[in-house]
Design a protein around this motif. Structure first.
Motif, PDB file in Angstrom:
ATOM      1  N   ALA A  69       0.848  -1.192   0.000  1.00 35.52           N
ATOM      2  CA  ALA A  69       0.000   0.000   0.000  1.00 35.52           C
ATOM      3  C   ALA A  69       0.881   1.238   0.000  1.00 35.52           C
ATOM      4  CB  ALA A  69      -0.914   0.016   1.226  1.00 35.52           C
ATOM      5  N   PHE A  70       0.361   2.311  -0.582  1.00 34.52           N
ATOM      6  CA  PHE A  70       1.073   3.587  -0.500  1.00 34.52           C
ATOM      7  C   PHE A  70       0.050   4.721  -0.446  1.00 34.52           C
ATOM      8  CE2 PHE A  70       0.860   2.617  -5.095  1.00 34.52           C
ATOM      9  CZ  PHE A  70       0.283   3.788  -5.598  1.00 34.52           C
ATOM     10  N   ARG A  71       0.491   5.848   0.088  1.00 36.61           N
ATOM     11  CA  ARG A  71      -0.363   7.037   0.175  1.00 36.61           C
ATOM     12  C   ARG A  71       0.533   8.260   0.011  1.00 36.61           C
ATOM     13  NH1 ARG A  71      -5.736   7.906   3.796  1.00 36.61           N
ATOM     14  NH2 ARG A  71      -6.246   9.966   2.963  1.00 36.61           N
ATOM     15  N   ALA A  72      -0.018   9.303  -0.627  1.00 35.25           N
ATOM     16  CA  ALA A  72       0.818  10.460  -0.951  1.00 35.25           C
ATOM     17  C   ALA A  72       0.082  11.769  -0.738  1.00 35.25           C
ATOM     18  CB  ALA A  72       1.292  10.377  -2.408  1.00 35.25           C
ATOM     19  N   LEU A  73       0.874  12.793  -0.479  1.00 40.01           N
ATOM     20  CA  LEU A  73       0.436  14.179  -0.536  1.00 40.01           C
ATOM     21  C   LEU A  73       1.073  14.809  -1.770  1.00 40.01           C
ATOM     22  CD1 LEU A  73       0.858  15.195   3.220  1.00 40.01           C
ATOM     23  CD2 LEU A  73      -1.286  14.706   2.037  1.00 40.01           C
ATOM     24  N   LEU A  74       0.501  15.901  -2.248  1.00 40.75           N
ATOM     25  CA  LEU A  74       0.973  16.550  -3.465  1.00 40.75           C
ATOM     26  C   LEU A  74       1.254  18.021  -3.207  1.00 40.75           C
ATOM     27  CD1 LEU A  74       1.321  16.627  -6.637  1.00 40.75           C
ATOM     28  CD2 LEU A  74      -1.095  17.303  -6.697  1.00 40.75           C
ATOM     29  N   ILE A  75       2.430  18.480  -3.615  1.00 34.86           N
ATOM     30  CA  ILE A  75       2.717  19.916  -3.620  1.00 34.86           C
ATOM     31  C   ILE A  75       2.128  20.462  -4.921  1.00 34.86           C
ATOM     32  CG2 ILE A  75       4.500  21.690  -3.588  1.00 34.86           C
ATOM     33  CD1 ILE A  75       6.327  19.685  -2.158  1.00 34.86           C
ATOM     34  N   PRO A  76       1.044  21.248  -4.844  1.00 40.59           N
ATOM     35  CA  PRO A  76       0.332  21.629  -6.063  1.00 40.59           C
ATOM     36  C   PRO A  76       0.908  22.877  -6.714  1.00 40.59           C
ATOM     37  CG  PRO A  76      -0.835  22.492  -4.181  1.00 40.59           C
ATOM     38  CD  PRO A  76       0.360  21.737  -3.632  1.00 40.59           C
ATOM     39  N   PRO A  77       0.628  23.059  -7.984  1.00 37.77           N
ATOM     40  CA  PRO A  77       0.976  24.328  -8.629  1.00 37.77           C
ATOM     41  C   PRO A  77       0.050  25.432  -8.137  1.00 37.77           C
ATOM     42  CG  PRO A  77      -0.297  22.976 -10.137  1.00 37.77           C
ATOM     43  CD  PRO A  77      -0.032  22.123  -8.926  1.00 37.77           C
ATOM     44  N   ILE A  78       0.531  26.667  -8.144  1.00 38.86           N
ATOM     45  CA  ILE A  78      -0.318  27.807  -7.790  1.00 38.86           C
ATOM     46  C   ILE A  78      -1.044  28.233  -9.064  1.00 38.86           C
ATOM     47  CG2 ILE A  78      -0.413  30.090  -6.721  1.00 38.86           C
ATOM     48  CD1 ILE A  78       0.703  27.912  -4.896  1.00 38.86           C
ATOM     49  N   ASP A  79      -2.202  27.629  -9.299  1.00 36.14           N
ATOM     50  CA  ASP A  79      -2.936  27.898 -10.531  1.00 36.14           C
ATOM     51  C   ASP A  79      -4.352  28.372 -10.212  1.00 36.14           C
ATOM     52  OD1 ASP A  79      -4.254  25.628  -9.679  1.00 36.14           O
ATOM     53  OD2 ASP A  79      -3.431  24.323 -11.229  1.00 36.14           O
ATOM     54  N   ALA A  80      -5.148  28.528 -11.262  1.00 37.16           N
ATOM     55  CA  ALA A  80      -6.496  29.080 -11.090  1.00 37.16           C
ATOM     56  C   ALA A  80      -7.404  28.163 -10.271  1.00 37.16           C
ATOM     57  CB  ALA A  80      -7.118  29.341 -12.460  1.00 37.16           C
ATOM     58  N   GLU A  81      -7.096  26.854 -10.233  1.00 34.60           N
ATOM     59  CA  GLU A  81      -7.934  25.904  -9.505  1.00 34.60           C
ATOM     60  C   GLU A  81      -7.452  25.660  -8.071  1.00 34.60           C
ATOM     61  OE1 GLU A  81     -10.686  24.383 -10.185  1.00 34.60           O
ATOM     62  OE2 GLU A  81     -10.983  24.670 -12.335  1.00 34.60           O
ATOM     63  N   HIS A  82      -6.491  26.445  -7.603  1.00 36.06           N
ATOM     64  CA  HIS A  82      -5.911  26.172  -6.291  1.00 36.06           C
ATOM     65  C   HIS A  82      -6.972  26.179  -5.197  1.00 36.06           C
ATOM     66  CE1 HIS A  82      -3.212  26.329  -2.846  1.00 36.06           C
ATOM     67  NE2 HIS A  82      -2.229  25.995  -3.669  1.00 36.06           N
ATOM     68  N   LEU A  83      -6.948  25.132  -4.367  1.00 36.73           N
ATOM     69  CA  LEU A  83      -7.977  24.969  -3.346  1.00 36.73           C
ATOM     70  C   LEU A  83      -7.902  26.034  -2.256  1.00 36.73           C
ATOM     71  CD1 LEU A  83      -7.870  21.085  -2.931  1.00 36.73           C
ATOM     72  CD2 LEU A  83      -9.268  22.464  -4.479  1.00 36.73           C
ATOM     73  N   GLY A  84      -6.730  26.614  -2.057  1.00 41.29           N
ATOM     74  CA  GLY A  84      -6.606  27.653  -1.045  1.00 41.29           C
ATOM     75  C   GLY A  84      -7.507  28.837  -1.324  1.00 41.29           C
ATOM     76  N   ARG A  85      -7.670  29.153  -2.589  1.00 43.91           N
ATOM     77  CA  ARG A  85      -8.552  30.268  -2.961  1.00 43.91           C
ATOM     78  C   ARG A  85     -10.008  29.931  -2.649  1.00 43.91           C
ATOM     79  NH1 ARG A  85      -4.992  30.514  -7.739  1.00 43.91           N
ATOM     80  NH2 ARG A  85      -3.568  32.267  -7.444  1.00 43.91           N
ATOM     81  N   ASP A  86     -10.374  28.670  -2.775  1.00 44.19           N
ATOM     82  CA  ASP A  86     -11.761  28.270  -2.516  1.00 44.19           C
ATOM     83  C   ASP A  86     -12.148  28.446  -1.053  1.00 44.19           C
ATOM     84  OD1 ASP A  86     -12.332  27.452  -5.177  1.00 44.19           O
ATOM     85  OD2 ASP A  86     -11.219  25.597  -4.824  1.00 44.19           O
ATOM     86  N   ILE A  87     -11.181  28.356  -0.160  1.00 43.80           N
ATOM     87  CA  ILE A  87     -11.482  28.508   1.264  1.00 43.80           C
ATOM     88  C   ILE A  87     -11.065  29.877   1.793  1.00 43.80           C
ATOM     89  CG2 ILE A  87     -11.384  26.029   1.748  1.00 43.80           C
ATOM     90  CD1 ILE A  87      -8.516  26.483   2.817  1.00 43.80           C
ATOM     91  N   GLY A  88     -10.677  30.784   0.893  1.00 41.03           N
ATOM     92  CA  GLY A  88     -10.337  32.142   1.307  1.00 41.03           C
ATOM     93  C   GLY A  88      -8.992  32.282   1.973  1.00 41.03           C
ATOM     94  N   TYR A  89      -8.056  31.371   1.643  1.00 44.64           N
ATOM     95  CA  TYR A  89      -6.725  31.441   2.246  1.00 44.64           C
ATOM     96  C   TYR A  89      -5.953  32.612   1.647  1.00 44.64           C
ATOM     97  CZ  TYR A  89      -3.160  29.033   5.041  1.00 44.64           C
ATOM     98  OH  TYR A  89      -2.254  28.686   6.014  1.00 44.64           O
ATOM     99  N   PRO A  90      -5.089  33.274   2.441  1.00 42.60           N
ATOM    100  CA  PRO A  90      -4.332  34.418   1.908  1.00 42.60           C
ATOM    101  C   PRO A  90      -3.511  34.050   0.685  1.00 42.60           C
ATOM    102  CG  PRO A  90      -4.125  34.298   4.299  1.00 42.60           C
ATOM    103  CD  PRO A  90      -4.806  33.037   3.871  1.00 42.60           C
ATOM    104  N   GLU A  91      -3.544  34.895  -0.312  1.00 42.56           N
ATOM    105  CA  GLU A  91      -2.849  34.634  -1.574  1.00 42.56           C
ATOM    106  C   GLU A  91      -1.351  34.421  -1.360  1.00 42.56           C
ATOM    107  OE1 GLU A  91      -3.000  34.089  -5.781  1.00 42.56           O
ATOM    108  OE2 GLU A  91      -4.649  34.414  -4.369  1.00 42.56           O
TER     109      GLU A  91
END
Length: 225
Positions: A69-91
């Motif tokens: 078994a394996f499990r991973a986290l992902l360092i995402p690109p800062i793009d238009a779909e970034h989830l941080g923007r959806d929750i109002g996280y500081p840019e």
């Protein structure tokens, strides 16, 4: 990282490296081969696995010499779909967000709750990682196993929005270095009632749990204590 007995399995869990890539892809192939409709599974490419390995965001459970078994986290690109923007996280802090990514368990070892065990180990490891402050994830409404997994790992719903071409998705979040506590005043909303959930989330409520009552699924909402 962790060695011991988990639900009767003697395991060694560690960060995976480039040398583990053939074993990783073998587990993924076994998972895909067991699916009745493989089109519903979003397989990762070799290049995507190599990025996870280079970023040291993927862990695996070995039983003897076999990766099961394996499990991973992902360092995402800062793009238009970034989830941080959806929750109002500081840019200016979006780069400090990491995503829940893929989990694969070999079909021969289903039922041992390995996904949850690896999830807890991964969250514990990254609570010590100074590069990141927040974990985010998206889950489709009524994807009950994935919703249960996120709540079990201490994530909460921070938004419900159309994503990825207009598909409704819960945006989950969890702080890595600080705790969060609800006020205990719970409002339960039917999972199918999208409009009411959106209003609550916009008014500062968070989804903190789920329950099934007479065949109907509800999300529990609370405000911060």
């Amino acid at each position: 990282m962790w060695s011991g007995v988990w639900n009767g399995l003697t395991l060694h869990v560690r960060h995976l490296t480039e040398q583990d890539l053939p074993a990783i892809e073998s587990v993924q192939r076994a998972v895909i081969d067991e699916l009745t409709e493989s089109a519903h599974y979003q397989a990762l490419t070799t290049g995507e696995f190599q990025k996870l390995l280079a970023d040291r965001t993927i862990i695996g459970a070995y039983r003897d010499e076999d990766l099961i078994a394996f499990r991973a986290l992902l360092i995402p690109p800062i793009d238009a779909e970034h989830l941080g923007r959806d929750i109002g996280y500081p840019e200016h802090s979006l780069e400090r967000i990491i995503y829940q990514e893929v989990t694969n368990v070999h079909p021969s070892f289903r039922g041992y709750r390995l996904q949850q065990h690896l999830g807890h180990l991964l969250m514990e490891a990254f609570s010590q990682d100074v590069r990141f402050d927040l974990v985010c994830a998206t889950v489709a409404p009524f994807n009950i196993p994935s919703l249960k997994d996120k709540f079990a790992l201490g994530l909460r719903i921070g938004a419900l929005k159309p994503k990825y071409g207009g598909k409704w998705r819960y945006i989950f979040m969890r702080e890595l270095h600080t705790g969060w506590h609800g006020d205990g005043l719970v409002t339960s909303v039917e999972m199918a009632d999208t409009a009411r959930q959106v209003r609550l989330l916009q008014d500062g409520w968070y989804g903190t749990g789920m329950r099934e009552i007479d065949g109907t699924w509800y999300i529990d909402y609370e405000k911060q204590a």
